[in-house]
Write an enzyme that holds these catalytic residues in place. Structure first.
Site, PDB file in Angstrom:
ATOM      1  N   TRP A 102       0.813  -1.220   0.000  1.00  0.00           N
ATOM      2  CA  TRP A 102       0.000   0.000   0.000  1.00  0.00           C
ATOM      3  C   TRP A 102       0.842   1.264   0.000  1.00  0.00           C
ATOM      4  O   TRP A 102       0.519   2.231  -0.686  1.00  0.00           O
ATOM      5  CB  TRP A 102      -1.004  -0.006   1.144  1.00  0.00           C
ATOM      6  CG  TRP A 102      -2.075  -1.034   0.931  1.00  0.00           C
ATOM      7  CD1 TRP A 102      -2.294  -2.156   1.668  1.00  0.00           C
ATOM      8  CD2 TRP A 102      -3.040  -1.066  -0.131  1.00  0.00           C
ATOM      9  NE1 TRP A 102      -3.339  -2.879   1.136  1.00  0.00           N
ATOM     10  CE2 TRP A 102      -3.813  -2.227   0.041  1.00  0.00           C
ATOM     11  CE3 TRP A 102      -3.326  -0.218  -1.217  1.00  0.00           C
ATOM     12  CZ2 TRP A 102      -4.859  -2.571  -0.827  1.00  0.00           C
ATOM     13  CZ3 TRP A 102      -4.365  -0.557  -2.076  1.00  0.00           C
ATOM     14  CH2 TRP A 102      -5.114  -1.715  -1.875  1.00  0.00           C
ATOM     15  N   ASP A 172      -1.413   6.401   6.484  1.00  0.00           N
ATOM     16  CA  ASP A 172      -2.543   5.568   6.072  1.00  0.00           C
ATOM     17  C   ASP A 172      -2.774   4.564   7.200  1.00  0.00           C
ATOM     18  O   ASP A 172      -1.899   3.741   7.489  1.00  0.00           O
ATOM     19  CB  ASP A 172      -2.161   4.857   4.759  1.00  0.00           C
ATOM     20  CG  ASP A 172      -3.214   3.857   4.282  1.00  0.00           C
ATOM     21  OD1 ASP A 172      -4.204   3.628   4.991  1.00  0.00           O
ATOM     22  OD2 ASP A 172      -3.007   3.305   3.165  1.00  0.00           O
ATOM     23  N   LYS A 196     -12.169  -1.840   6.405  1.00  0.00           N
ATOM     24  CA  LYS A 196     -11.344  -2.815   7.114  1.00  0.00           C
ATOM     25  C   LYS A 196     -11.844  -2.984   8.548  1.00  0.00           C
ATOM     26  O   LYS A 196     -12.019  -4.082   9.016  1.00  0.00           O
ATOM     27  CB  LYS A 196      -9.879  -2.383   7.116  1.00  0.00           C
ATOM     28  CG  LYS A 196      -9.324  -1.993   5.749  1.00  0.00           C
ATOM     29  CD  LYS A 196      -9.156  -3.194   4.826  1.00  0.00           C
ATOM     30  CE  LYS A 196      -9.062  -2.817   3.359  1.00  0.00           C
ATOM     31  NZ  LYS A 196      -7.892  -2.074   2.958  1.00  0.00           N
TER      32      LYS A 196
END
Ligand code: PLP
Length: 360
Positions: A102, A172, A196
């Site tokens: 990511w 993040d 999530k």
């Protein structure tokens, strides 16, 4: 009705009590005679939902008043571009730590907009650890410094924040959102996709220090201009209303269950159970070095692809679903977010022990 234990990395399990409450309120939200899906985002009743969600988030995360909370769309991936457009505007430089898939994607996207430097990377270690961050590599004139706190695919977490001095730190936190307490004041911006650990897909939450707003590049699409969104209390256009409502229910559940300290204790207990099993197993191995292990995403492998596939299939048949690892890394991954009960991890560990016995 048989519900499975769902180890998906996202979208992922939600607390059962939240789903039940949403079902109860589906046709008639608190006497309004409407579903939240049907009501105007400008109505007084929805105003209560979005303001309520924000107030709960501020309380649970202890967010100071000089931070804005934005409820946006586009997923975390859209912020990969929005972040440089909004913040990379003085020196035109930004520093990135690449610790997994990511952060690597975020880096690549940002590189379209300016002078982006990878100041540390664990790519050569297959992201089995967090890279050593050498301060000498950091650029004091960078407009911001970027990390992905918890790498969802590779299963590592940054425990020691880099000392970036006056350079705002942006993180993040998609896959560790609300999993444990976090000191918001250490960051210029925290953000994550909700699917999530916070809500269904469709919502991205951004927490941004106010003084960083207002310098977006001229060509920044209005929808990606954080200042515009903040000035309009996330209602510049239609927000993902129903997802924000579920988010509020999840936040209420978190509060009723003791808040983030209690979540951390639960999550540590679950993760220890699984990691202890992996450390003692002769068949299954964790892929991340001990000190950098995520509490939320636990990747593991056996020595053969055939055995991995057999394991995933038999686990699925036993009601333990979505254990297949990310397509880019293979093996297995158990995502054990807030809503995964301890019993789910117990059942997984018992299943792994039985599988090991039967196949060795
Ligand atoms: C899932 C995930 C993303 C991407 O989220 P989308 O909402 O699908 O864009 C980004 N970062 C992390 C850490 C993630 O886990």
């Amino acid at each position: 009705m048989a519900r499975v234990y769902n180890f998906s990395a996202g979208p992922s399990m939600l607390p059962e009590s939240v789903l039940r409450k949403a079902a109860d309120e589906m046709l008639d939200y608190q006497g309004s005679g409407q579903s939240v899906m049907e009501m105007s985002h400008r109505s007084k009743i929805f105003d209560g939902i979005i303001k309520g969600a924000e107030a709960l988030l501020r309380e649970l995360m202890n967010i100071p008043d000089n931070y804005k909370v934005l409820f946006l769309q586009g997923g975390a991936s859209t912020q990969f571009a929005a972040i440089p457009m909004n913040f990379m505007n003085k020196s035109g430089k930004a520093d990135y730590v690449v610790s997994g898939q990511w952060s690597n994607k975020a880096y690549k996207e940002a590189a379209k907009y300016g002078d982006v430097k990878i100041v540390a990377s664990s790519k050569d270690e297959n992201f089995s650890c967090v890279p050593v961050m050498d301060k000498k590599e950091f650029r004091p004139d960078a407009d911001y410094f970027y990390i992905c706190m918890n790498e969802t695919v590779h299963g590592n977490i940054i425990r020691e924040l880099p000392d970036t001095g006056d350079v705002p730190l942006i993180a993040d936190i998609s896959s560790c959102f609300l999993s444990e307490p976090i000191d918001v004041t250490k960051f210029g911006m925290l953000y994550g996709g909700a699917q999530k650990n916070v809500a269904p897909a469709g919502l991205t939450i951004c927490i941004i220090r106010e003084d960083l707003l207002g310098n977006a590049r001229d060509y920044t699409p209005s929808m990606l201009d954080y200042k515009l969104m903040a000035d309009n209390d996330s209602l510049y256009n239609t927000p993902p209303c129903y997802t924000i409502y579920i988010c509020k229910l999840v936040l209420e559940w978190l509060k009723e269950n003791g808040g983030l300290e209690a979540m951390r204790d639960r999550n540590v207990k679950k993760a220890e159970l699984l990691y202890n099993f992996l450390d003692n197993s002769k068949m299954f191995n964790g892929t991340v070095v001990k000190k950098d292990r995520s509490l939320m995403n636990v990747p593991f492998v056996t020595e053969s692809e055939e055995l991995n596939a057999k394991f995933v299939k038999e686990a699925t048949d036993a009601g333990l679903v979505n254990l297949k690892g990310h397509r880019s890394v293979g093996g297995m991954r158990a995502s054990i977010y807030n809503a995964m009960p301890y019993e789910g991890v117990e059942k997984l560990v018992k299943f792994m022990a039985d599988f090991e016995k039967a196949n060795s």
